[in-house]
Design a protein around this motif. Structure first.
Motif, PDB file in Angstrom:
ATOM      1  N   UNK A  10    -107.944 -70.368 -49.560  1.00  0.00           N
ATOM      2  CA  UNK A  10    -108.970 -69.391 -49.210  1.00  0.00           C
ATOM      3  C   UNK A  10    -110.344 -70.050 -49.151  1.00  0.00           C
ATOM      4  N   UNK A  11    -110.632 -70.883 -50.137  1.00  0.00           N
ATOM      5  CA  UNK A  11    -111.922 -71.563 -50.182  1.00  0.00           C
ATOM      6  C   UNK A  11    -112.056 -72.543 -49.019  1.00  0.00           C
ATOM      7  N   UNK A  12    -111.023 -73.346 -48.810  1.00  0.00           N
ATOM      8  CA  UNK A  12    -111.073 -74.339 -47.731  1.00  0.00           C
ATOM      9  C   UNK A  12    -111.231 -73.681 -46.369  1.00  0.00           C
ATOM     10  N   UNK A  13    -110.499 -72.594 -46.125  1.00  0.00           N
ATOM     11  CA  UNK A  13    -110.606 -71.910 -44.833  1.00  0.00           C
ATOM     12  C   UNK A  13    -112.004 -71.343 -44.613  1.00  0.00           C
ATOM     13  N   UNK A  14    -112.632 -70.833 -45.671  1.00  0.00           N
ATOM     14  CA  UNK A  14    -113.946 -70.214 -45.516  1.00  0.00           C
ATOM     15  C   UNK A  14    -115.064 -71.245 -45.372  1.00  0.00           C
ATOM     16  N   UNK A  15    -114.814 -72.491 -45.793  1.00  0.00           N
ATOM     17  CA  UNK A  15    -115.853 -73.527 -45.762  1.00  0.00           C
ATOM     18  C   UNK A  15    -115.545 -74.647 -44.776  1.00  0.00           C
ATOM     19  N   UNK A  16    -114.545 -74.435 -43.925  1.00  0.00           N
ATOM     20  CA  UNK A  16    -114.030 -75.526 -43.100  1.00  0.00           C
ATOM     21  C   UNK A  16    -115.121 -76.205 -42.267  1.00  0.00           C
ATOM     22  N   UNK A  17    -116.039 -75.453 -41.701  1.00  0.00           N
ATOM     23  CA  UNK A  17    -117.086 -76.041 -40.865  1.00  0.00           C
ATOM     24  C   UNK A  17    -118.461 -75.979 -41.527  1.00  0.00           C
ATOM     25  N   UNK A  18    -118.450 -75.799 -42.825  1.00  0.00           N
ATOM     26  CA  UNK A  18    -119.719 -75.641 -43.525  1.00  0.00           C
ATOM     27  C   UNK A  18    -119.982 -76.760 -44.535  1.00  0.00           C
TER      28      UNK A  18
END
Length: 276
Positions: A260-268
């Protein structure tokens, strides 16, 4: 269908299908035809029964009961409880609990990571569980929970003595999700007052207290999550280009939180998954 002296092909078909003869079984043929057509009042009449009373329509189903969405506990009640709490080092039970887990109560107190439930005084109506009040059941370690703007909106309590039930609890009857633990720099990040270079995200209260109490990085902060904590709003508070170290447990739940964390921060942000 037909009169006895004026028979139609349909009457002959119905009679043949039911093993009847029109010359001698005309009424039975009519009844069979009415039965095929669903004309039950005609069937009753032809077979010598009283007309059936129409069946009453089934009662309409009641509309589904939709429970209103749960909210966090009232903020003034949360603030009042937090203000009434004492330092963890001033509670023998909480102090012993922390030291048994290699946690320094003085560091926990100095960094405002947790407090001890007061030994006396009224508690909010939501500070209850199956064993009575939190105090009665031994839930005396109080950990603040923050929303994505850095506001304390609830608490979680940890049981510091042996007993039944879960080791930690949220407020009874209120929403518990969309809140996370945060150290002082983590709270500053959520408020938009600080842009850390490194952000550590750990799972569970013990790991949060352990890491946040020894963290001495002026360019880093620590957040702690539980089930339902992480949201898009938290991800948007992470500075662009930051380095995020995900330290969730190595199990199914920890893997799910990490994804969940990785998906939400993938391009950030730059993300590393580390063992807790």
């Amino acid at each position: 269908l037909a009169e006895p002296g004026n028979l139609s092909p349909l009457a002959e078909v119905v009679a043949a299908a039911n093993g009847l003869r029109l010359e001698t079984d005309f009424k039975a043929t009519l009844a069979a035809a009415a039965r095929l057509g669903g004309l039950w009042h005609q069937v009753d009449k032809l077979e010598g029964r009283e007309p059936r009373e129409p069946r009453p329509a089934p009662a309409p189903l009641p509309p589904p009961v939709v429970e209103p969405p749960r909210e966090w506990p009232p903020k003034d009640e949360v603030d009042a409880l937090w203000s009434s709490c004492t330092l963890t080092s001033e509670s023998p039970e909480v102090d012993a609990y922390l030291r048994a887990r290699s946690l320094n109560p003085d560091l926990v107190d100095g960094r405002e990571l947790a407090r001890a439930l007061p030994e006396t005084g009224a508690l909010p109506r939501w500070a209850v569980c199956q064993g009575g009040t939190w105090r009665d059941a031994g839930y005396k370690l109080v950990i603040p929970m923050y929303d994505a703007t850095g506001e304390m909106r609830a608490v979680r309590v940890g049981r510091v003595v042996d007993g039944d039930g879960p080791k930690r609890r949220p407020p009874f009857g209120h929403k518990a999700g969309e809140l996370a633990m945060a150290d002082v720099l983590g709270r500053a990040m959520l408020r938009g007052e600080f842009k850390p270079y490194r952000i550590s995200i750990v799972e569970g209260e013990p790991d949060f207290l352990s890491r946040a109490s020894v963290m001495n990085d002026p360019h880093g902060c620590t957040l702690g999550i539980v089930s339902g904590s992480w949201t898009k709003s938290f991800a948007e508070r992470v500075p662009l280009g930051g380095r995020v170290y995900v330290r969730t447990d190595v199990d199914a739940a920890g893997d799910r939180y990490a994804k969940e964390i990785e998906d939400s921060l993938r391009r950030r942000a730059f993300i590393w998954r580390l063992q807790a």
